[in-house]
Design an enzyme around this catalytic site. Structure first.
Site: not given
Length: 229
Positions: A100-101
């Site tokens: 994520v990210c």
């Protein structure tokens, strides 16, 4: 059937990168969710929320899904061979390798993005090519068993997409409904395409410190890779 999810937790993590998908995974029937770090001492997130690892690298079982969240704290991980080695070992047998990210940059430093389509936070997208990835626009990008998500809140959508891939759409929709996930933001400023120029400039200034440090680390890693080849 037990499905083992493991999320890396580390000092300086962006807590919603972790807690968004964590809530999705932990709400799944038969799920076993691990928060993994070098030891089980509490760690402090980028926004000062204290998080408790539940297992160590040495004690972590083989995972079905390995997830690396992002945040300013990933800068240190990019050169941490203990972390990168753990990721490589788990990734060798995991059903899905995910992030994520800016967690995708850690996967890149571990050598897991070469030739793969991947995404990350919009303010770090230009770093992906340094790790041999194919930078790809999208809130969720899937390439084989690699699934990467965009910035922060994308982790919720990502978590549902992972559930659908593992257990089917009905289970993912059941979890979505149980959490009443029906986003309706009060402002349309969640992407650079929607935000005004002033908001983009202000946001970039706020994120500049971590990005500048990251640029130096990635330049050093890139130079070292050229020397090795």
């Amino acid at each position: 059937m037990t499905i083992r999810f493991g999320l890396l937790v580390f000092p300086g993590i962006q807590q919603l990168d972790l807690t968004g998908p964590y809530e999705i995974f932990a709400s799944t029937e038969g799920a076993e969710v691990h928060l993994i770090w070098k030891d089980t001492s509490p760690v402090v997130s980028a926004t000062k929320l204290v998080l408790q690892p539940t297992t160590t690298f040495d004690d972590c079982p083989q995972l079905d899904v390995l997830c690396v969240p992002g945040g300013g704290g990933i800068n240190a991980l990019l050169e941490d061979e203990v972390v990168l080695s753990f990721i490589r070992v788990q990734a060798a047998q995991a059903r899905f390798i995910t992030s994520v990210c800016t967690g995708s940059l850690v996967l890149g430093a571990a050598g897991l993005l070469r030739g793969k389509k991947a995404t990350t936070h919009w303010n770090a997208h230009d770093f992906l090519a340094s790790f041999g990835a194919i930078p790809t626009a999208g809130r969720i990008v899937k390439d084989g068993n690699l699934i990467t998500a965009g910035g922060v809140t994308a982790g919720i959508d990502f978590g549902l997409a992972v559930l659908a891939a593992l257990l089917g759409q009905e289970e993912a929709e059941t979890v979505q409904l149980s959490l009443e996930y029906a986003p309706a933001p009060p402002f349309h400023s969640g992407t650079p395409q929607e935000a005004t120029a002033d908001v983009i400039a202000r946001t970039k200034r706020r994120l500049a410190g971590s990005r500048t440090a990251r640029e130096a680390i990635i330049a050093r890693l890139t130079a070292a890779a050229r020397v090795r080849t």
